[in-house]
Scaffold this active site. Structure first.
Site, short mmCIF file in Angstrom:
data_model
loop_
_atom_site.label_atom_id
_atom_site.label_comp_id
_atom_site.label_asym_id
_atom_site.label_seq_id
_atom_site.Cartn_x
_atom_site.Cartn_y
_atom_site.Cartn_z
N PRO A 1 7.06 143.56 -25.35
CA PRO A 1 5.96 142.79 -24.94
C PRO A 1 5.35 141.90 -23.66
CG PRO A 1 8.11 142.13 -24.23
CD PRO A 1 8.09 143.12 -24.92
N CYS A 2 4.34 143.37 -23.39
CA CYS A 2 4.23 143.40 -22.46
C CYS A 2 2.55 142.04 -21.80
CB CYS A 2 2.89 144.64 -21.63
SG CYS A 2 1.46 144.94 -23.21
N HIS A 3 2.16 141.88 -22.80
CA HIS A 3 1.77 140.04 -23.06
C HIS A 3 2.35 139.27 -22.13
CE1 HIS A 3 4.96 140.31 -26.68
NE2 HIS A 3 4.41 138.40 -26.36
#
Length: 280
Positions: free
Chosen positions: A246-248
């Protein structure tokens, strides 16, 4: 008159130039420190702060990029590559590739020739997505509106792999994440290749809880290098697996959402969607 900050920057720039010009002789910490007229201990600390990695790791990155260029030549052998890179043996070249690229020199040269990849397309709450897997786990996941473009991008990552358009169990377990079946998360397997630093950053992303956000600075601190925010951002930008890693959930310290490989609008939607899910 130069400030201390400018002086240190100039020293680091000189050190990097020296390493790039002389990497074939594999200079050590003492060699480079002597070149820029500082003590080895001071240089080690200064270089890590400015470059976001140790001198040893930086030299490895320079060496392996040179080796990769040589291996792209059809007639280049593993022995020739080790010699031209300044490494004392093919075993050192092998270890370097395993630690940084997650594959052997021969596997890199073959471009994934013996790698079998299944891939399929699915719909998610955030648009169409391509998901690809090997026998070990998910190797790629990307949002893309056009299937042809998505597949071409996958082929570029693994140019000599064998591809099968097939939805397998590994992919199915990964796609459950969009159906709120969070109990399936432990069944998701990943097959990633990256540098030690990239893998460390991606692992830290997996530890950000659903509905929570972190900053580049916080992640840098978490992995033990508070001055590596920029390097953390670069590693996040190399994330090969959308949403699952989850780089978001990483934003700027100012509160701005920042960039996202698959579009800033999509990032905003994902963050909002996850925020709602935490209250359901």
């Amino acid at each position: 008159m130069e400030t201390q900050n400018q002086l240190n920057y100039n020293r680091i720039a000189e050190a990097i130039a020296y390493i790039k010009e002389n990497f074939k002789s594999q200079p050590n910490l003492d060699d480079v420190a002597k070149k820029i007229h500082v003590s080895p201990s001071h240089f080690q600390k200064m270089f890590t702060e400015w470059a976001g990695t140790s001198l040893k790791k930086f030299l490895q990155f320079i060496s392996i990029e040179h080796a990769k260029n040589i291996l792209k030549e059809e007639k280049a052998t593993i022995f020739d590559t080790a010699h031209e890179t300044g490494l004392s043996s093919t075993s050192r070249l092998h270890d370097l590739f395993i630690n940084i690229e997650g594959m052997t020199p021969a596997e890199y040269k073959n471009g994934g020739k013996n790698l079998h990849i299944n891939y399929s397309f699915a719909e998610s709450p955030f648009g169409s997505i391509l998901v690809a897997s090997t026998s070990k786990g998910i190797c790629s996941m990307a949002f893309e509106n056009y299937e042809e473009t998505a597949f071409k991008n996958l082929q570029q990552k693994f140019p000599n792999a064998t591809f099968h358009k097939k939805l397998d169990l590994i992919q199915q377990n990964a796609l459950f994440i969009f159906q709120n079946d969070w109990n399936k998360l432990q069944e998701i397997k990943l097959h990633l290749k990256g540098t030690d630093f990239q893998l460390k950053v991606w692992k830290s992303l997996l530890e950000i809880p659903l509905g929570s956000l972190s900053t580049y600075g916080n992640l840098a601190h978490k992995i033990g290098n508070s001055n590596a925010s920029r390097a953390v951002g670069t590693a996040i930008g190399k994330n090969p697996v959308a949403y699952l890693i989850p780089c978001h959930r990483v934003i700027q310290s100012t509160g701005n959402l920042g960039e996202y490989m698959w579009g800033s609008t999509r990032k905003t939607v994902i963050i909002g969607w996850e925020g709602v899910k935490t209250f359901l």
